[in-house]
Design a protein around this motif. Structure first.
Motif, mmCIF file in Angstrom:
data_model
loop_
_atom_site.group_PDB
_atom_site.id
_atom_site.type_symbol
_atom_site.label_atom_id
_atom_site.label_comp_id
_atom_site.label_asym_id
_atom_site.label_seq_id
_atom_site.Cartn_x
_atom_site.Cartn_y
_atom_site.Cartn_z
ATOM 1 N N ALA A 10 0.771 -1.267 -0.190
ATOM 2 C CA ALA A 10 -0.018 -0.090 -0.051
ATOM 3 C C ALA A 10 0.750 1.331 -0.154
ATOM 4 C CB ALA A 10 -0.934 0.001 1.015
ATOM 5 N N ILE A 11 1.959 1.180 0.806
ATOM 6 C CA ILE A 11 2.957 2.392 0.930
ATOM 7 C C ILE A 11 3.368 2.627 -0.563
ATOM 8 C CG2 ILE A 11 4.876 3.312 1.798
ATOM 9 C CD1 ILE A 11 4.010 1.601 4.331
ATOM 10 N N GLY A 12 4.061 1.580 -1.082
ATOM 11 C CA GLY A 12 4.743 1.481 -2.540
ATOM 12 C C GLY A 12 3.688 2.053 -3.633
ATOM 13 N N ALA A 13 2.300 1.630 -3.526
ATOM 14 C CA ALA A 13 1.409 2.189 -4.592
ATOM 15 C C ALA A 13 1.052 3.558 -4.305
ATOM 16 C CB ALA A 13 0.233 1.395 -4.337
ATOM 17 N N GLU A 14 1.109 3.899 -2.881
ATOM 18 C CA GLU A 14 0.738 5.384 -2.649
ATOM 19 C C GLU A 14 1.771 6.269 -3.062
ATOM 20 O OE1 GLU A 14 0.688 9.137 -0.648
ATOM 21 O OE2 GLU A 14 2.011 7.383 -0.113
ATOM 22 N N VAL A 56 -6.146 -0.007 13.036
ATOM 23 C CA VAL A 56 -6.143 0.931 11.789
ATOM 24 C C VAL A 56 -5.329 2.255 12.337
ATOM 25 C CG1 VAL A 56 -8.286 2.292 12.618
ATOM 26 C CG2 VAL A 56 -7.797 2.005 10.130
ATOM 27 N N GLY A 57 -5.252 2.449 13.231
ATOM 28 C CA GLY A 57 -4.699 3.648 13.637
ATOM 29 C C GLY A 57 -2.997 3.560 13.431
ATOM 30 N N SER A 64 0.990 6.680 6.093
ATOM 31 C CA SER A 64 1.150 8.023 5.915
ATOM 32 C C SER A 64 2.392 8.423 6.302
ATOM 33 C CB SER A 64 0.047 8.935 6.682
ATOM 34 O OG SER A 64 0.239 8.683 7.685
ATOM 35 N N GLY A 65 2.959 8.091 7.350
ATOM 36 C CA GLY A 65 4.277 8.432 7.728
ATOM 37 C C GLY A 65 5.467 8.040 6.774
ATOM 38 N N LEU A 66 5.364 6.781 6.418
ATOM 39 C CA LEU A 66 6.554 6.335 5.533
ATOM 40 C C LEU A 66 6.330 6.901 4.029
ATOM 41 C CD1 LEU A 66 7.299 2.702 6.639
ATOM 42 C CD2 LEU A 66 8.435 4.776 7.088
ATOM 43 N N GLY A 97 6.756 9.658 15.758
ATOM 44 C CA GLY A 97 5.135 9.299 16.210
ATOM 45 C C GLY A 97 4.808 7.846 15.739
ATOM 46 N N VAL A 98 5.424 7.297 14.856
ATOM 47 C CA VAL A 98 4.990 5.943 14.295
ATOM 48 C C VAL A 98 5.741 4.985 14.842
ATOM 49 C CG1 VAL A 98 5.785 4.357 12.291
ATOM 50 C CG2 VAL A 98 4.791 6.594 11.875
#
Length: 109
Positions: A10-14, A56-57, A64-66, A97-98
């Motif tokens: 998901a991170i890579g695609a985003e 989810v959090g 979002s962070g990465l 934060g992460v």
């Protein structure tokens, strides 16, 4: 473990989708727009699978962070965007934060 594979997909695609966003010229160029939207669809689909096992959090914070850190690095490396002390501090705070969410957030294993 599979949930985290979905999360990193998901991170890579985003990151891919966000990287193509400028090339869409406000969604007026067809193929960059198709690539951008496809990246976001894949990202949200993979994220939806990840949150089946990851809170989810925590998943959203990692996603979002990465993603944000990667886009700042891509912007600096390939788009000539400046890296300021404020940007570095901001990325540091996001990473902190992460980490806090993962250490104290009850991550499912």
């Amino acid at each position: 473990m599979v949930a985290y594979l979905f999360l990193f997909a998901a991170i890579g695609a985003e990151v891919f989708a966000t990287s193509t966003l400028k090339a869409t010229h406000g969604f007026t160029r067809l193929w960059p727009t198709v690539a951008c939207l496809a990246g976001y669809v894949v990202s949200f689909a993979a994220l939806s699978q990840a949150i089946r096992q990851v809170p989810v959090g925590v998943a959203y914070a990692i996603w979002s962070g990465l993603g944000t850190a990667a886009i700042v690095a891509i912007g600096a490396t390939f788009l000539g965007e400046p890296v300021t002390p404020a940007k570095i501090a901001g990325i540091g705070l996001i990473v902190a934060g992460v980490v806090v969410l993962n250490v104290g957030g009850g991550v499912a294993h």
